[in-house]
Enzyme design. Sequence first.
Site, mmCIF file in Angstrom:
data_model
loop_
_atom_site.group_PDB
_atom_site.id
_atom_site.type_symbol
_atom_site.label_atom_id
_atom_site.label_comp_id
_atom_site.label_asym_id
_atom_site.label_seq_id
_atom_site.Cartn_x
_atom_site.Cartn_y
_atom_site.Cartn_z
ATOM 1 N N ARG A 43 1.180 -0.907 -0.464
ATOM 2 C CA ARG A 43 0.391 0.210 -0.158
ATOM 3 C C ARG A 43 0.846 1.195 0.221
ATOM 4 N NH1 ARG A 43 -4.032 -0.901 5.342
ATOM 5 N NH2 ARG A 43 -5.833 -0.606 3.916
ATOM 6 N N TYR A 100 4.275 10.373 -14.218
ATOM 7 C CA TYR A 100 2.985 10.840 -14.108
ATOM 8 C C TYR A 100 1.929 11.727 -12.718
ATOM 9 C CZ TYR A 100 3.158 6.712 -10.266
ATOM 10 O OH TYR A 100 3.210 6.352 -9.226
ATOM 11 N N LYS A 101 2.874 11.418 -12.033
ATOM 12 C CA LYS A 101 2.477 12.698 -11.019
ATOM 13 C C LYS A 101 3.934 13.373 -10.746
ATOM 14 C CE LYS A 101 2.664 10.025 -7.182
ATOM 15 N NZ LYS A 101 2.060 8.900 -5.831
ATOM 16 N N CYS A 154 -0.791 2.354 -10.824
ATOM 17 C CA CYS A 154 -1.586 1.470 -9.612
ATOM 18 C C CYS A 154 -3.135 2.071 -9.636
ATOM 19 C CB CYS A 154 -1.388 1.877 -8.722
ATOM 20 S SG CYS A 154 0.317 1.046 -7.641
ATOM 21 N N HIS A 196 -14.814 21.672 4.919
ATOM 22 C CA HIS A 196 -16.754 20.856 5.478
ATOM 23 C C HIS A 196 -15.789 19.461 6.056
ATOM 24 C CE1 HIS A 196 -19.724 18.100 5.739
ATOM 25 N NE2 HIS A 196 -20.337 18.818 5.414
ATOM 26 N N ARG A 208 -9.903 6.454 -4.597
ATOM 27 C CA ARG A 208 -9.181 7.094 -5.506
ATOM 28 C C ARG A 208 -9.232 7.724 -6.659
ATOM 29 N NH1 ARG A 208 -5.538 10.041 -2.113
ATOM 30 N NH2 ARG A 208 -3.464 11.019 -3.912
ATOM 31 N N GLY A 222 -2.371 8.858 -13.816
ATOM 32 C CA GLY A 222 -0.907 7.754 -14.512
ATOM 33 C C GLY A 222 -0.576 6.922 -13.560
ATOM 34 N N LYS A 260 -7.746 -3.811 -1.140
ATOM 35 C CA LYS A 260 -6.604 -3.704 -2.109
ATOM 36 C C LYS A 260 -6.824 -2.905 -3.320
ATOM 37 C CE LYS A 260 -3.308 -2.302 -3.915
ATOM 38 N NZ LYS A 260 -1.915 -0.784 -3.059
HETATM 39 N N1 SAJ Z 1 -3.799 11.987 -8.645
HETATM 40 C C1 SAJ Z 1 -5.035 12.794 -9.182
HETATM 41 N N2 SAJ Z 1 -5.649 13.842 -8.288
HETATM 42 C C2 SAJ Z 1 -4.829 13.885 -6.783
HETATM 43 C C3 SAJ Z 1 -4.414 12.896 -6.941
HETATM 44 C C4 SAJ Z 1 -4.138 11.811 -7.723
HETATM 45 O O1 SAJ Z 1 -5.159 13.761 -10.327
HETATM 46 O O2 SAJ Z 1 -6.344 13.938 -6.383
HETATM 47 C C5 SAJ Z 1 -3.148 11.787 -9.845
HETATM 48 C C6 SAJ Z 1 -1.429 11.761 -9.997
HETATM 49 O O3 SAJ Z 1 -1.352 13.105 -10.714
HETATM 50 C C7 SAJ Z 1 -0.903 10.660 -10.179
HETATM 51 C C8 SAJ Z 1 -2.326 9.505 -10.616
HETATM 52 O O4 SAJ Z 1 -3.664 10.086 -9.778
HETATM 53 O O5 SAJ Z 1 -1.056 10.849 -12.024
HETATM 54 C C9 SAJ Z 1 -1.983 8.774 -8.941
HETATM 55 O O6 SAJ Z 1 -1.170 9.385 -8.134
HETATM 56 P P1 SAJ Z 1 -1.660 8.769 -6.327
HETATM 57 O O7 SAJ Z 1 -0.541 9.095 -5.279
HETATM 58 O O8 SAJ Z 1 -3.029 8.703 -6.489
HETATM 59 O O9 SAJ Z 1 -1.043 7.086 -6.864
HETATM 60 P P2 SAJ Z 1 -0.202 6.250 -6.727
HETATM 61 O O10 SAJ Z 1 -0.484 5.272 -8.282
HETATM 62 O O11 SAJ Z 1 1.255 6.566 -7.003
HETATM 63 O O12 SAJ Z 1 -0.299 5.262 -5.849
HETATM 64 C C10 SAJ Z 1 -1.138 4.500 -5.677
HETATM 65 C C11 SAJ Z 1 -1.776 4.666 -3.982
HETATM 66 N N3 SAJ Z 1 -3.392 4.234 -3.703
HETATM 67 C C12 SAJ Z 1 -3.908 5.645 -2.714
HETATM 68 O O13 SAJ Z 1 -3.096 5.978 -2.224
HETATM 69 C C13 SAJ Z 1 -5.065 4.538 -2.148
HETATM 70 C C14 SAJ Z 1 -0.703 3.865 -2.312
HETATM 71 O O14 SAJ Z 1 -0.863 3.582 -1.208
HETATM 72 C C15 SAJ Z 1 -1.295 2.440 -3.411
HETATM 73 O O15 SAJ Z 1 -0.305 2.067 -2.426
HETATM 74 C C16 SAJ Z 1 -0.220 2.203 -4.633
HETATM 75 O O16 SAJ Z 1 -1.125 3.235 -5.781
HETATM 76 C C17 SAJ Z 1 -0.450 1.652 -5.600
HETATM 77 O O17 SAJ Z 1 0.696 -0.084 -5.600
HETATM 78 O O18 SAJ Z 1 -1.387 0.537 -5.593
#
Ligand code: SAJ
Length: 443
Positions: free
Chosen positions: A161, A323-324, A267, A251, A220, A264, A213
Amino acid sequence: MFQEKGKKQKICVLGLGYIGLPTASVLANSGYQVVGVDLKPSLVESINRGLVHIQEPGLHTLVQAAVNSGKLVARMEPEPADIFFIAVPTPVNHGPGDVAVDLNDVRSAAEAIRPHLQQGNLVVLESTCPPGTLEKLVAPLLEKGGLTAGRDFFLAYCPERVLPGRTMKELIENNRIIGGYNHPSALKAEALYRSFVEGEIILTDSRTAEMVKVAENIFRDVNIALANELSFICEKLGISIWEVVRLANLHPRVHLHLPGPGVGGHCISVDPWFVISAFPEEARLLATARSINDQRPLHVAEWAARLVEGIPAPVVTVMGVAYKGNIEDTRESPALAVLEALRRRGIECRVYDPRVTAFPEETNNLAMAFTGADLALLLADHDEFKFLYPRELGKLMRTRQVLDTRHCLDARLWSEHGFKYCLLGAGMPGVLAAGAAEGPPGS
Ligand code: SAJ
């Protein structure tokens, strides 16, 4: 005690990628004898020299320490051990009108473990999988060797995670869900994780753990899709989604995620398919969220194209192909889709990313990236971009325009230096110029 005994136990980690290598190095530094297994010879060779192929804060030091102490060795094949970890990729393949989950690496890992499996061993699956994978795929493959899961050997699903960029910290500190094939298996896995995890450890069955998972990442994805949909609407209303999210999140029971150029990584954009492909009738919201998020890069490309419309042979410089923000990973990056869409329109694109090193056309040379450019298109919110001098950049560019898709830059500063500052999700381009001088909320 298992934990004390565990210190001397041998662990085989299959897959030395984003999860396997950090896990192997943490286990080795916790006292276990670890054999890391990967099919790529160059990767095995470099890990045995203490080198890493993944940029993750703290990882290199830990791998080096583990290799130097002799506690971690990399091999191309598994060998007999007390515990086996499976941490291999589980991609999805997008075909025409169809998305197929590819569990081949999980299958191969289970088959590779089978000849070495002995009474009392523990096998842990960490890879994200469709619910039911441990029972329906992994257990039967391992049992073909003659031993029975849950009786002769222990089997558990323990999803990783960790958040890329914070992996080493979260590997230790996060709470863990352990889904046992049966209760004795869950207890055996719990004892192992207790030896290096500081967070809470919760036991459940494997199918529930698999669903937890994917549910986390689905939450998200859907939440981001909601923000992206509201962002489209805010653009039409001529107001800022960023201000809407900020105020709505005051809120106590609201936690809207942020809009952006798309979703991106390996996951969030992948895991919903583990459920959608198995339950296409039921998973309607999940499929809609995927489609909303997948459209974002095209929307960004549309904006960018409009901003350079009328300019002869326009040049767009993409800032951030990861991707971020603050990572070097380009897997499933929305930037790739934005670049493709812009190039399809015949627009010349360059890529500037101070973090990414493995992208063929990327440069971290500012002059090469920005000289003569007509639009700076920010797609990943790396910290470095917050410290760029718009004055210097403006001197290099042919047209002073910036499109910020992450609400990352200081609008006032960029406007002061003659830039047309455009913020995704804050009004259509024509409307933006009027709001540009206001700057981001809180700036
Ligand atoms: N993103 C948005 N808006 C947001 C948050 C993220 O557009 O508010 C975008 C990011 O820019 C990126 C994508 O979503 O392109 C994914 O980024 P992320 O930071 O949400 O997630 P990952 O893929 O880096 O990591 C996630 C995490 N999952 C959660 O937070 C629920 C991580 O804890 C997991 O372990 C990982 O996936 C995984 O391996 O599954």
